[in-house]
Design a protein around this motif. Structure first.
Motif, PDB file in Angstrom:
ATOM      1  N   UNK A 119       0.869  -1.173   0.000  1.00  0.00           N
ATOM      2  CA  UNK A 119       0.000   0.000   0.000  1.00  0.00           C
ATOM      3  C   UNK A 119       0.907   1.225   0.000  1.00  0.00           C
ATOM      4  N   UNK A 120       0.601   2.190  -0.864  1.00  0.00           N
ATOM      5  CA  UNK A 120       1.376   3.425  -0.971  1.00  0.00           C
ATOM      6  C   UNK A 120       0.451   4.609  -0.705  1.00  0.00           C
ATOM      7  N   UNK A 121       0.934   5.540   0.115  1.00  0.00           N
ATOM      8  CA  UNK A 121       0.198   6.768   0.399  1.00  0.00           C
ATOM      9  C   UNK A 121       1.182   7.811   0.892  1.00  0.00           C
ATOM     10  N   UNK A 122       0.748   9.069   0.893  1.00  0.00           N
ATOM     11  CA  UNK A 122       1.613  10.171   1.315  1.00  0.00           C
ATOM     12  C   UNK A 122       1.102  10.812   2.598  1.00  0.00           C
ATOM     13  N   UNK A 123       2.059  11.237   3.405  1.00  0.00           N
ATOM     14  CA  UNK A 123       1.793  12.025   4.606  1.00  0.00           C
ATOM     15  C   UNK A 123       2.750  13.210   4.555  1.00  0.00           C
ATOM     16  N   UNK A 124       2.210  14.406   4.436  1.00  0.00           N
ATOM     17  CA  UNK A 124       3.005  15.640   4.409  1.00  0.00           C
ATOM     18  C   UNK A 124       4.108  15.586   3.356  1.00  0.00           C
ATOM     19  N   UNK A 125       3.787  15.030   2.196  1.00  0.00           N
ATOM     20  CA  UNK A 125       4.735  15.009   1.097  1.00  0.00           C
ATOM     21  C   UNK A 125       5.725  13.856   1.115  1.00  0.00           C
TER      22      UNK A 125
END
Length: 151
Positions: free
Chosen positions: A58-64
């Motif tokens: 799973x891939x996602x972003x947090x604050x860039x």
């Protein structure tokens, strides 16, 4: 006089992602959503639902900053992951985006740092990405992934 020889840092473009080993992808995604406010509809899953694979991501972003959650589904892969200090969970590796991966690998080889882990034969290409993991035995135990993205 300034030394104009190339250094490894001359080829680093920035952090690509931080990879976490997790026991259960759905549970971990729910935890990241609760802690960081991750919008689950923005999460990219690989492989897509219904595809048989030795691992799920799973891939996602947090604050860039991109995060990669890794769930080993295959017992052999799970055993391999667990051989590394972070294999029981938590941060597994850092992935750096680089340019001219072949030059970076040459500079690292001069220092005795070689490919290993899941890419012992060297860089592999998937679509527009070429990646290599460095052998933790040559990096002081750190699992590092280098990624070059063709533009």
């Amino acid at each position: 006089m300034r030394n104009i020889a190339a250094t490894i840092q001359d080829y680093f473009l920035g952090l690509q992602h931080i990879g976490y080993v997790v026991d259960d992808l759905e549970t971990s995604l729910a935890e990241f959503a609760q802690i960081y406010g991750v919008d689950l509809t923005s999460v990219r899953l690989e492989p897509e639902a219904g595809v048989d694979s030795p691992s799920r991501f799973a891939f996602f972003s947090v604050a860039g900053t991109e995060f990669e959650l890794i769930e080993a589904c295959d017992p052999d892969l799970k055993a391999l992951i667990e051989t590394y200090p972070s294999g029981a969970g938590g941060i597994n590796h850092t992935a750096w985006r680089v340019r001219e991966l072949d030059k970076v690998m040459s500079l690292l080889a001069d220092k005795g740092i070689v490919p290993g882990h899941v890419t012992p034969a060297g860089p592999v290409t998937f679509g527009n990405k070429t990646l290599v993991y460095l052998d933790p035995k040559t990096t002081g135990g750190h699992l590092i992934e280098l990624i070059e993205i063709a533009e």
